[in-house]
Design a protein around this motif. Structure first.
Motif, short mmCIF file in Angstrom:
data_model
loop_
_atom_site.label_atom_id
_atom_site.label_comp_id
_atom_site.label_asym_id
_atom_site.label_seq_id
_atom_site.Cartn_x
_atom_site.Cartn_y
_atom_site.Cartn_z
N ILE A 142 0.84 -1.20 0.00
CA ILE A 142 0.00 0.00 0.00
C ILE A 142 0.88 1.25 0.00
O ILE A 142 1.80 1.38 0.80
CB ILE A 142 -0.94 0.02 1.22
N HIS A 143 0.61 2.14 -0.92
CA HIS A 143 1.24 3.45 -0.96
C HIS A 143 0.13 4.49 -0.87
O HIS A 143 -1.05 4.14 -0.84
CB HIS A 143 2.02 3.64 -2.27
N SER A 144 0.51 5.75 -0.84
CA SER A 144 -0.51 6.80 -0.82
C SER A 144 -0.02 8.00 -1.60
O SER A 144 1.08 8.49 -1.39
CB SER A 144 -0.83 7.18 0.63
N ALA A 179 2.47 8.82 1.20
CA ALA A 179 2.04 9.13 2.56
C ALA A 179 1.62 7.87 3.32
O ALA A 179 0.79 7.93 4.21
CB ALA A 179 0.89 10.14 2.53
N GLU A 180 2.17 6.74 2.91
CA GLU A 180 1.86 5.49 3.63
C GLU A 180 3.17 4.75 3.76
O GLU A 180 3.82 4.47 2.73
CB GLU A 180 0.85 4.67 2.82
N TYR A 181 3.56 4.42 4.99
CA TYR A 181 4.85 3.77 5.18
C TYR A 181 4.90 2.46 4.37
O TYR A 181 4.08 1.58 4.56
CB TYR A 181 5.11 3.48 6.66
N GLN A 185 12.70 2.65 1.92
CA GLN A 185 12.89 3.85 1.10
C GLN A 185 11.62 4.69 0.99
O GLN A 185 11.50 5.52 0.08
CB GLN A 185 13.35 3.47 -0.30
N HIS A 186 10.66 4.44 1.88
CA HIS A 186 9.39 5.17 1.83
C HIS A 186 9.58 6.68 1.72
O HIS A 186 8.95 7.35 0.90
CB HIS A 186 8.55 4.82 3.07
N SER A 187 10.50 7.21 2.55
CA SER A 187 10.67 8.67 2.57
C SER A 187 11.28 9.18 1.27
O SER A 187 11.20 10.36 0.97
CB SER A 187 11.54 9.08 3.76
#
Ligand code: CUA
Length: 334
Positions: A142-144, A179-181, A185-187
């Motif tokens: 899941i991403h945002s 905006a979803e962990y 490398q999410h950030s």
């Protein structure tokens, strides 16, 4: 005024003003309530403090008082609810003839493909003043999709499409965040939305394209052999897909579903789940055989069949008379 004192991110979409107004209203209501409670606590603590020689008096309930503190909050909360609903539905409902962009999220990048065929990574070019609908899915977790300047955020899920839309109001480059962990490398899963003047955008669009996405879809459709069953006459072993998109479909189990992006997607990946009435369960699944990008292209192709005329002539959902569609075939500007 706030441009010189940036408490808020820039406002660059038609949704931004409404979201901010509601947010400011909520801040004011909570601020006033906090003030009221604090003042009352301090005042009552002083007013009713223990004094020598004064006995405490028991005060019984008061119906008018209880009605007041029930009815006034009810009214305030209904305002918040209705106002919130209006803002929410506006942000949830893409206008009819929006430009369409397919978004595929993966660890850790954004892949974007315009209906006209342009592909981008971590960057999305859009014209100012036009409605843009995002049809989004994820290849893994899941991403945002979050664009603060547009006051727009939508989760991007594996296995289905989620939609979002915006209309940019001023040219510029705006941050895109995940905006979803979604892992280490999410950030770093960031990008930018480049809003351009229409003329500039047309020039950008004109530079290099492998043809419309629906044409790519038509090619995949032929290569996978879909066309042998999904024929354009009534003789096929699968449903004729002409004019299907956007219409209700009768299913074998008696249900009726809307033939939207998610339905087409599901039919490709899990054909047995919602089988059309009157057809045998003979279609194989294409799960694992087609990439997310290829599914998007197939969806865009089936969509293009919704309007009469040659496939790929009009990738937009707006109805185009067949004669006009003929003339504009192959042209980017329409
Ligand atoms: Cu993708 Cu966080």
């Amino acid at each position: 005024m706030l441009d010189n004192f940036p408490l808020w991110p820039e406002r660059a979409s038609t949704l931004a003003g409404g979201v901010d107004a509601l947010f400011i209203f909520l801040l004011i209501v909570s601020g006033l309530m906090t003030l009221l409670i604090f003042t009352a606590v301090v005042y009552f603590a002083a007013r009713y403090r223990r004094k020598p020689g004064v006995l405490a008096v028991q005060i019984e309930g008061s119906t008018p008082l209880e009605l007041t503190w029930s009815i006034i909050p009810l009214f305030v909360f209904m305002v918040i609810f209705l106002w919130g609903a209006v803002v929410y539905f506006k942000g949830r409902t893409p206008p009819r003839d929006s430009t369409e962009v397919y978004v595929v999220a993966k660890q850790w990048m954004w892949k974007l493909e315009h209906a006209e065929g342009q592909r981008e990574i971590n960057e999305l070019h859009v014209p100012v003043g036009r409605d843009v609908k995002l049809i989004m899915t994820s290849q893994d977790v899941i991403h945002s999709f979050f664009v603060p300047a547009f006051r727009m955020k939508q989760d991007v899920l594996p296995g289905r499409y989620t939609m979002a839309w915006f209309r940019a109001t001023k040219p510029g480059t705006y941050h895109l965040f995940c905006a979803e962990y979604c892992g280490t490398q999410h950030s770093g899963m960031i990008g930018s939305i480049v809003v351009m003047e229409p003329a500039q955008y047309e020039a950008w669009m004109g530079g290099g394209s492998g043809g419309p996405l629906s044409a790519t879809g038509e090619k995949i459709f032929a290569e996978l052999g879909c066309a042998t069953c999904h024929r354009t006459d009534a003789q096929g072993r699968g449903p004729n897909l002409q004019g299907v998109f956007g219409k209700p479909v009768q299913l074998e189990d008696g249900r009726t579903v809307m033939a939207d992006e998610n339905y087409i997607r599901e039919c490709v990946l899990d054909p047995g789940a919602k089988r059309v009435k009157g057809f045998q369960p003979i279609m194989p699944t294409f799960q694992g055989l087609v990439s997310e990008e290829q599914v998007n292209a197939l969806v865009a192709y089936v969509k293009s069949l919704a309007t009469p005329g040659p496939a790929g002539a009009s990738s937009a959902a707006a109805p185009v008379p067949p004669s006009k569609a003929q003339q504009t075939k192959g042209s980017q500007v329409n």
